[in-house]
Design a protein around this motif. Structure first.
Motif, PDB file in Angstrom:
ATOM      1  N   GLY A  44     -25.658  14.604  22.080  1.00  0.00           N
ATOM      2  CA  GLY A  44     -24.585  15.563  21.910  1.00  0.00           C
ATOM      3  C   GLY A  44     -23.740  15.085  20.754  1.00  0.00           C
ATOM      4  N   THR A  45     -22.441  14.899  20.999  1.00  0.00           N
ATOM      5  CA  THR A  45     -21.600  14.252  19.993  1.00  0.00           C
ATOM      6  C   THR A  45     -22.135  12.852  19.704  1.00  0.00           C
ATOM      7  N   GLY A  46     -22.497  12.117  20.747  1.00  0.00           N
ATOM      8  CA  GLY A  46     -23.123  10.809  20.617  1.00  0.00           C
ATOM      9  C   GLY A  46     -24.592  10.893  20.969  1.00  0.00           C
ATOM     10  N   LEU A  47     -25.227   9.719  21.057  1.00  0.00           N
ATOM     11  CA  LEU A  47     -26.655   9.700  21.381  1.00  0.00           C
ATOM     12  C   LEU A  47     -27.009   8.396  22.067  1.00  0.00           C
ATOM     13  N   ILE A  48     -27.814   8.516  23.109  1.00  0.00           N
ATOM     14  CA  ILE A  48     -28.368   7.347  23.780  1.00  0.00           C
ATOM     15  C   ILE A  48     -29.753   7.702  24.289  1.00  0.00           C
ATOM     16  N   PHE A  57     -19.622  19.880  12.653  1.00  0.00           N
ATOM     17  CA  PHE A  57     -20.286  20.337  11.444  1.00  0.00           C
ATOM     18  C   PHE A  57     -21.808  20.294  11.575  1.00  0.00           C
ATOM     19  N   ALA A  58     -22.332  19.694  12.629  1.00  0.00           N
ATOM     20  CA  ALA A  58     -23.784  19.598  12.804  1.00  0.00           C
ATOM     21  C   ALA A  58     -24.464  20.963  12.879  1.00  0.00           C
ATOM     22  N   PRO A  59     -23.903  21.965  13.578  1.00  0.00           N
ATOM     23  CA  PRO A  59     -24.579  23.269  13.599  1.00  0.00           C
ATOM     24  C   PRO A  59     -24.714  23.891  12.211  1.00  0.00           C
ATOM     25  N   GLN A  60     -23.724  23.666  11.318  1.00  0.00           N
ATOM     26  CA  GLN A  60     -23.838  24.197   9.964  1.00  0.00           C
ATOM     27  C   GLN A  60     -24.969  23.512   9.200  1.00  0.00           C
ATOM     28  N   VAL A  61     -25.131  22.201   9.418  1.00  0.00           N
ATOM     29  CA  VAL A  61     -26.242  21.491   8.773  1.00  0.00           C
ATOM     30  C   VAL A  61     -27.570  22.067   9.255  1.00  0.00           C
ATOM     31  N   ALA A  62     -27.680  22.284  10.564  1.00  0.00           N
ATOM     32  CA  ALA A  62     -28.917  22.835  11.118  1.00  0.00           C
ATOM     33  C   ALA A  62     -29.184  24.240  10.603  1.00  0.00           C
ATOM     34  N   GLY A  91     -26.443  18.927  24.395  1.00  0.00           N
ATOM     35  CA  GLY A  91     -26.048  20.103  23.627  1.00  0.00           C
ATOM     36  C   GLY A  91     -26.552  20.127  22.205  1.00  0.00           C
ATOM     37  N   LEU A  92     -26.855  18.971  21.615  1.00  0.00           N
ATOM     38  CA  LEU A  92     -27.296  18.949  20.221  1.00  0.00           C
ATOM     39  C   LEU A  92     -28.590  19.725  20.033  1.00  0.00           C
ATOM     40  N   PHE A  93     -29.436  19.745  21.055  1.00  0.00           N
ATOM     41  CA  PHE A  93     -30.728  20.416  20.916  1.00  0.00           C
ATOM     42  C   PHE A  93     -30.603  21.933  21.002  1.00  0.00           C
ATOM     43  N   ARG A  94     -29.376  22.432  21.199  1.00  0.00           N
ATOM     44  CA  ARG A  94     -29.151  23.878  21.139  1.00  0.00           C
ATOM     45  C   ARG A  94     -28.766  24.341  19.736  1.00  0.00           C
ATOM     46  N   THR A  95     -28.753  23.419  18.760  1.00  0.00           N
ATOM     47  CA  THR A  95     -28.378  23.807  17.397  1.00  0.00           C
ATOM     48  C   THR A  95     -29.483  24.559  16.674  1.00  0.00           C
ATOM     49  N   GLY A  96     -30.697  24.552  17.202  1.00  0.00           N
ATOM     50  CA  GLY A  96     -31.761  25.318  16.570  1.00  0.00           C
ATOM     51  C   GLY A  96     -33.108  24.638  16.678  1.00  0.00           C
ATOM     52  N   ALA A  97     -34.158  25.439  16.386  1.00  0.00           N
ATOM     53  CA  ALA A  97     -35.522  24.954  16.547  1.00  0.00           C
ATOM     54  C   ALA A  97     -35.884  23.888  15.525  1.00  0.00           C
ATOM     55  N   ALA A  98     -35.255  23.906  14.352  1.00  0.00           N
ATOM     56  CA  ALA A  98     -35.650  22.975  13.286  1.00  0.00           C
ATOM     57  C   ALA A  98     -35.536  21.526  13.760  1.00  0.00           C
ATOM     58  N   LEU A  99     -34.444  21.190  14.442  1.00  0.00           N
ATOM     59  CA  LEU A  99     -34.264  19.817  14.909  1.00  0.00           C
ATOM     60  C   LEU A  99     -35.243  19.486  16.024  1.00  0.00           C
ATOM     61  N   VAL A 100     -35.391  20.383  16.985  1.00  0.00           N
ATOM     62  CA  VAL A 100     -36.275  20.129  18.120  1.00  0.00           C
ATOM     63  C   VAL A 100     -37.716  19.924  17.648  1.00  0.00           C
TER      64      VAL A 100
END
Length: 340
Positions: A144-148, A229-234, A275-284
């Motif tokens: 999400g905001t962080g990662l583990i 700003f991560a969703p804009q990058v995606a 939640g980060l994986f909801r930013t779009g298919a490109a990342l997933v």
């Protein structure tokens, strides 16, 4: 003046079917979510506070958690139809490194307030794992905001990253957002590696980028601001090679963390949650490709649920006496009634 009676003192209304149950909690950077339930019955709808539990000199503050938890539990009791609460599971972000006060004080506070006898304090990575995979060997990347990343062979736990936005959380929302803003500033300066597309999006979100340091550095919620700003990058990745490169590097970091914790033997499961994986298919898609490359023996599966569902599963198993996940004071700290 005396306070409210402990929850355990509530009597069973005749014919209501009420019984003793559990409270399951997910405490993270965006606030607190709570449900009540009992084995064999659906849990209540969640109650939510959008105020994150404070962290002080002694770590996560148990008093602040209880201030929010108590009224939410009491509001849920009529819906839950429980005679009391015998079990509590609290999944908390930062438990591994900031949980000393919780481990020392929260079990006693839960017993005094609610009559709880069995308490499990779990790192949010563990509840994320359990919600995603249940009791199976494998690895989960929670982003999400962080990662583990956390993995288990059902004998012990392994974790990778989760060190915060200054020292790690590589591939996280804050990491992607920071890289995107750096690319915007490079374009503003005319340096190599810049992206005019990200520069335009940065100024749309934050105003003139020359003012960005003054807006960002004094903030106490810098990770969340960066992650915004991560969703804009995606969104920019499909047509912008710089944004696409940021997502691909993020995918490499995530897969590398998963590989560090995934069991090497058998056919472990690997799942992505957060939640980060909801930013779009490109990342997933990029992460899945990297996982296939680094973990060819693992089977990728969709997450069955999130951290709150993981807390509910752990609470159900503890209430039924069927809890089998590995115990580890920094990852899953279980307090049970003393015998004799």
């Amino acid at each position: 003046m005396s306070g409210p009676a402990p929850v355990s003192a509530v009597t069973d209304p005749v014919g209501s079917g009420a019984r003793e149950g559990f409270v399951a909690v997910d405490s993270g950077g965006s606030g607190l979510r709570v449900v009540l339930g009992a084995p064999g019955r659906p849990a209540t709808a969640p109650r939510e506070s959008r105020i994150p539990v404070r962290t002080g000199p002694r770590g996560i503050e148990p008093g602040h958690l209880m201030e929010q938890l108590v009224p939410m539990v009491r509001a849920l009791l009529p819906e839950a139809e429980l005679t009391g609460l015998g079990t509590a599971v609290v999944g908390a972000a930062g438990l591994a490194t900031l949980g000393d006060a919780l481990r020392a004080e929260l079990p006693g506070a839960l017993e005094r307030e609610f009559g709880v006898r069995t308490v499990a304090l779990a790192a949010d990575a563990v509840t994320a794992y359990t919600g995603a995979l249940g009791v199976r060997p494998g690895a989960v990347v929670a982003a999400g905001t962080g990662l583990i990343a956390v993995g288990t062979d059902l004998k012990s736990w392994r974790r990778a990253d989760g060190w915060g936005h200054l020292l790690g959380d590589c591939g996280s929302g804050a990491w992607i957002g920071r890289a995107g803003l750096e690319a915007a500033l490079r374009a503003h300066d005319g340096r190599p590696g810049g992206s005019t597309a990200l520069l335009a999006l940065a100024e749309e979100s934050f105003g003139p980028v020359r003012e960005l340091p003054g807006k960002l550095y004094p903030r106490t919620d810098r990770p969340a601001v960066l992650a915004s700003f991560a969703p804009q990058v995606a969104a920019c990745a499909e047509g912008d090679p710089v944004a696409d490169g940021i997502l691909r590097r993020a995918a490499q970091e995530m897969a590398g963390s998963a590989a560090a914790v995934c069991p090497a033997q058998g056919e472990p499961c690997v799942s992505l949650t957060g939640g980060l994986f909801r930013t779009g298919a490109a990342l997933v898609v990029a992460v899945e490709e990297e996982l296939k490359r680094l973990l060819p023996h693992a089977r990728q599966v969709a997450a069955a649920g999130g951290p709150l569902e993981g807390s509910v599963q752990i609470a159900t198993e503890l209430a039924q006496g069927s809890f089998t996940l590995p115990s580890d004071e920094s990852m899953v700290y279980v307090v049970t009634p003393k015998r004799g």
